[in-house]
Design a protein around this motif. Structure first.
Motif, short mmCIF file in Angstrom:
data_model
loop_
_atom_site.label_atom_id
_atom_site.label_comp_id
_atom_site.label_asym_id
_atom_site.label_seq_id
_atom_site.Cartn_x
_atom_site.Cartn_y
_atom_site.Cartn_z
N PHE A 10 0.82 -1.22 0.00
CA PHE A 10 0.00 0.00 0.00
C PHE A 10 0.85 1.27 0.00
CE2 PHE A 10 -2.25 -3.25 2.62
CZ PHE A 10 -3.17 -3.61 1.66
N CYS A 11 0.40 2.27 -0.74
CA CYS A 11 1.06 3.57 -0.74
C CYS A 11 0.00 4.67 -0.75
CB CYS A 11 1.94 3.73 -1.98
SG CYS A 11 3.42 2.72 -1.90
N LYS A 12 0.39 5.86 -0.33
CA LYS A 12 -0.56 6.98 -0.35
C LYS A 12 -0.86 7.39 -1.77
CE LYS A 12 -0.69 9.50 3.90
NZ LYS A 12 -0.38 10.72 4.63
N GLN A 13 0.19 7.46 -2.59
CA GLN A 13 -0.01 7.71 -4.03
C GLN A 13 1.15 7.06 -4.76
OE1 GLN A 13 -0.01 12.03 -4.38
NE2 GLN A 13 2.12 12.05 -5.05
N LYS A 14 0.95 6.86 -6.02
CA LYS A 14 1.99 6.17 -6.80
C LYS A 14 3.03 7.19 -7.26
CE LYS A 14 3.17 2.19 -8.69
NZ LYS A 14 3.56 1.04 -7.91
N CYS A 15 4.28 6.98 -6.88
CA CYS A 15 5.34 7.89 -7.35
C CYS A 15 5.52 7.68 -8.86
CB CYS A 15 6.65 7.59 -6.62
SG CYS A 15 6.50 7.75 -4.83
N LYS A 16 5.94 8.74 -9.52
CA LYS A 16 5.94 8.71 -11.00
C LYS A 16 6.92 7.69 -11.58
CE LYS A 16 4.47 13.43 -11.93
NZ LYS A 16 4.93 14.72 -12.44
N TYR A 17 7.95 7.35 -10.85
CA TYR A 17 9.00 6.48 -11.39
C TYR A 17 8.83 5.02 -10.97
CZ TYR A 17 10.55 7.12 -6.61
OH TYR A 17 10.57 7.17 -5.24
N CYS A 18 7.79 4.73 -10.18
CA CYS A 18 7.73 3.45 -9.47
C CYS A 18 7.02 2.35 -10.25
CB CYS A 18 7.01 3.66 -8.14
SG CYS A 18 6.82 2.13 -7.22
N ASP A 19 7.69 1.22 -10.38
CA ASP A 19 7.03 0.05 -10.99
C ASP A 19 6.95 -1.10 -9.99
OD1 ASP A 19 9.64 -0.83 -10.90
OD2 ASP A 19 9.59 -1.76 -12.88
N PHE A 20 7.08 -0.79 -8.70
CA PHE A 20 6.96 -1.84 -7.68
C PHE A 20 5.51 -2.33 -7.59
CE2 PHE A 20 10.52 0.43 -5.14
CZ PHE A 20 11.47 -0.06 -6.02
N ASN A 21 5.36 -3.46 -6.91
CA ASN A 21 4.02 -3.99 -6.69
C ASN A 21 3.37 -3.22 -5.53
OD1 ASN A 21 1.82 -5.76 -6.98
ND2 ASN A 21 2.63 -7.10 -5.38
N SER A 22 2.93 -2.01 -5.84
CA SER A 22 2.35 -1.16 -4.79
C SER A 22 1.17 -0.38 -5.37
CB SER A 22 3.41 -0.19 -4.26
OG SER A 22 3.83 0.68 -5.28
N TYR A 23 0.21 -0.05 -4.52
CA TYR A 23 -1.07 0.50 -4.98
C TYR A 23 -1.53 1.61 -4.04
CZ TYR A 23 -0.87 -4.04 -7.26
OH TYR A 23 -0.45 -5.12 -7.97
N ALA A 24 -2.07 2.67 -4.64
CA ALA A 24 -2.66 3.74 -3.84
C ALA A 24 -4.16 3.50 -3.72
CB ALA A 24 -2.40 5.08 -4.52
N GLY A 25 -4.76 4.05 -2.67
CA GLY A 25 -6.21 4.03 -2.55
C GLY A 25 -6.80 2.71 -2.06
N LEU A 26 -6.01 1.89 -1.38
CA LEU A 26 -6.54 0.61 -0.89
C LEU A 26 -6.61 0.57 0.64
CD1 LEU A 26 -4.89 -2.10 -3.22
CD2 LEU A 26 -7.08 -0.97 -3.46
N ALA A 27 -6.84 1.74 1.24
CA ALA A 27 -6.82 1.79 2.72
C ALA A 27 -7.82 0.80 3.33
CB ALA A 27 -7.12 3.21 3.20
N ALA A 28 -8.94 0.58 2.65
CA ALA A 28 -9.96 -0.33 3.20
C ALA A 28 -9.44 -1.76 3.31
CB ALA A 28 -11.21 -0.29 2.33
N PHE A 29 -8.36 -2.05 2.60
CA PHE A 29 -7.86 -3.43 2.60
C PHE A 29 -6.74 -3.66 3.61
CE2 PHE A 29 -9.84 -2.97 -1.53
CZ PHE A 29 -10.55 -4.16 -1.64
N HIS A 30 -6.36 -2.63 4.37
CA HIS A 30 -5.23 -2.81 5.29
C HIS A 30 -5.47 -3.99 6.24
CE1 HIS A 30 -3.43 1.53 4.88
NE2 HIS A 30 -3.58 0.92 3.73
N GLN A 31 -6.60 -3.93 6.93
CA GLN A 31 -6.85 -4.99 7.93
C GLN A 31 -7.01 -6.37 7.29
OE1 GLN A 31 -9.86 -4.21 10.86
NE2 GLN A 31 -9.17 -5.94 12.08
N PRO A 32 -7.86 -6.50 6.23
CA PRO A 32 -7.96 -7.82 5.59
C PRO A 32 -6.61 -8.32 5.10
CG PRO A 32 -9.66 -6.34 4.74
CD PRO A 32 -8.80 -5.52 5.64
N TYR A 33 -5.78 -7.40 4.63
CA TYR A 33 -4.47 -7.82 4.11
C TYR A 33 -3.59 -8.37 5.24
CZ TYR A 33 -0.06 -7.83 1.58
OH TYR A 33 1.12 -8.22 1.00
#
Ligand code: SF4
Length: 375
Positions: A10-33
Motif C-alpha cells: 500500500f502507498c498513499k499515491q503512486k510515485c511517478k518512477y515506481c514500478d513496484f508492486n504497490s497501490y494507492a487508494g486501498l486503505a480499506a484493505f489494510h486490515q484484511p491484508y
C-alpha cells in the motif's frame, strides 16, 4: 543465516518512477491484508519447517508505515512464534516521511523493529514534486530526527540521483544535507525509467528529459568519493554503510542464501527453488490459507544458479569468491565463463585479486553491462 521478507503493497499515491508492486487508494484493505498475511505465515510455516535460523526480517513495500503499528507488531509476533529468529535479528521496516510520527516510531521500536529505512529520495522540494513524492524535504528531516528520538540507532536513507533537470551541484547539496544527518547507511540509486510508469510517459512525450550518462556518472563518482571520505564503506553498487551496519537482509540476497517472502507478489528462494506469490493484493487476500493459494514454483537449473551467483556476487564490492564458486559447483568460474571473464578483464570492467573477481571503478558505473554477459 536466512531471512524473511514481508511485503506491504500500500502507498498513499503512486510515485511517478515506481514500478513496484504497490497501490494507492486501498486503505480499506489494510486490515484484511494483514489478516491474510497472518494466515499465510501460520499456514506456510510448516512447509518451511527446516528453514533454519533467521537473522533478518525485512518489512518492505509499498509503504509499510501506512499501516497501524499494532499490525506490524502482530506480524513480528507471528513470525517470532513460528520461526527460529535469532535474538539479535535485524528487523527492518521501510518508511516514507509523511507516514511517521514520533509516537508511531516509538511503538514500532517497542515492537522489536531495530532498523529503519526512510525514503528521502531528495531534499529538494521541486524534485520531490517532479518524482511524484508525497512529502517535503523538511518532513524527511523531521522523520529522521523523530526516529532518532524514538531510539533508532540504525537508519538508512534512500536517495535518488540523476533526476530530470538535476545538475551535479544540486545532487551534491542534497546528498550532503542527507549525509550530515549521519545515518548509519545510505542507499543512492540512479533514477531509471521503468516501462509503464508516469515518468516514462513524460520522457517519451518530451515533457521531461533525463540527464545524460556523463552527468549520471559524475554524480555516482561524487557519491562514492564523498561517502568513502566520510567513513562509509561502499559494499554494494548502490549501498554504503558505517562499519558493521551493512544491511544484513540485502546481503542474504546478494550472497545467494535462502529467504522466504510473505505477502502479495513476494518471492521466496529455498535451495534451487523459487516461489512467487500472486501479485494482486485482493487475490492474495481471497486465497491466503485456502487451496487456491498456490505460489508459482520455478526450479533453477545449474546454469541458472551459476549465473545468479556471478551477477549477484558482482553487485558486492568484494566481488565473487572463486573458491566458493568451485566448492559449490565442482568446477571453476573459468571453466564455465572463461570467454566472458577474459573479455571483461580485457575491457577493464573487472579485476582478479586474492581469489576474488570484482568490478573495477569503471565496471561499477556500467554494472548492468557486466551482469548481462552472464545471463
Ligand atoms: S512510496 Fe515507494 S513503493 Fe510507494 S509508489 Fe513511491 S516508490 Fe513506489
Amino acid at each position: 543465516m536466512s531471512a524473511i521478507y514481508v511485503h506491504i503493497p500500500f502507498c498513499k499515491q503512486k510515485c511517478k518512477y515506481c514500478d513496484f508492486n504497490s497501490y494507492a487508494g486501498l486503505a480499506a484493505f489494510h486490515q484484511p491484508y494483514v489478516n491474510a498475511l497472518l494466515t499465510e505465515i501460520a499456514s506456510q510455516a510448516d512447509c518451511y519447517g527446516a528453514f533454519g535460523t533467521v537473522g533478518s526480517i525485512y518489512i518492505g513495500g509499498g509503504t509499510p508505515t501506512l499501516l497501524e503499528p499494532s499490525y506490524i507488531a502482530s506480524i513480528i509476533t507471528s513470525l517470532k512464534g513460528r520461526f527460529a529468529i535469532t535474538p539479535d535479528a535485524e528487523i527492518s521496516i521501510e518508511a516514507n516521511p509523511e507516514t511517521v510520527t514520533y509516537e508511531k516510531l516509538a511503538v514500532l521500536r517497542e515492537s522489536g523493529v531495530n532498523r529503519l529505512s526512510i525514503g528521502f529520495q531528495s531534499l529538494d522540494d521541486d524534485l520531490l514534486t517532479l518524482l511524484g513524492r508525497k512529502h517535503s524535504a523538511q518532513q524527511a528531516v523531521d522523520a529522521f530526527n523523530a526516529a532518532r528520538r524514538a531510539g533508532f540507532d540504525n537508519i538508512n536513507i534512500d536517495l535518488i540521483f540523476g533526476v530530470p533537470g538535476q545538475m551535479l551541484a544540486n545532487w551534491a547539496l542534497n546528498f550532503e544535507q542527507a549525509a550530515a544527518l549521519e545515518p548509519e547507511h545510505l542507499s543512492c540509486y540512479g533514477l531509471t525509467v521503468e516501462p509503464g510508469t508516469a515518468l516514462e510517459c513524460e520522457i517519451t512525450t518530451g515533457a521531461l528529459a533525463m540527464p545524460d550518462e556523463d552527468m549520471q556518472a559524475d554524480m555516482f563518482a561524487y557519491t562514492m568519493e564523498s561517502l568513502e571520505e566520510s567513513g562509509y564503506g561502499h559494499y554494494e553498487i548502490s549501498n554504503y554503510a558505517k562499519p558493521g551496519k551493512e544491511c544484513r537482509h540485502n546481503l542474504v540476497y546478494w550472497d545467494n542464501r535462502d529467504y522466504i517472502g510473505f505477502g502479495a507478489g513476494a518471492h521466496s528462494r529455498i535451495g534451487n527453488k523459487r516461489f512467487a506469490n500472486t501479485a494482486k493484493p485482493t487475490d492474495y487476500i481471497e486465497t491466503a490459507g485456502t487451496d487456491l493459494f498456490k505460489p508459482e514454483e520455478i526450479e533453477l537449473s545449474i546454469d541458472d544458479e551459476m549465473s545468479e551467483m556471478l551477477f549477484l556476487g558482482f553487485r558486492k564490492m568484494e566481488g565473487v569468491n572463486l573458491e566458493a564458486f568451485a566448492s559449490r559447483f565442482g568446477c571453476s568460474v573459468q571453466d564455465i565463463y572463461g570467454a566472458q571473464i577474459e573479455g571483461l578483464l580485457d575491457d577493464g570492467l573487472i579485476e582478479s585479486k586474492n581469489g576474488l573477481l570484482r568490478l573495477t571503478p569503471r565496471g561499477i558505473f556500467i554494472g548492468n553491462e557486466v551482469f548481462s554477459r552472464f545471463v
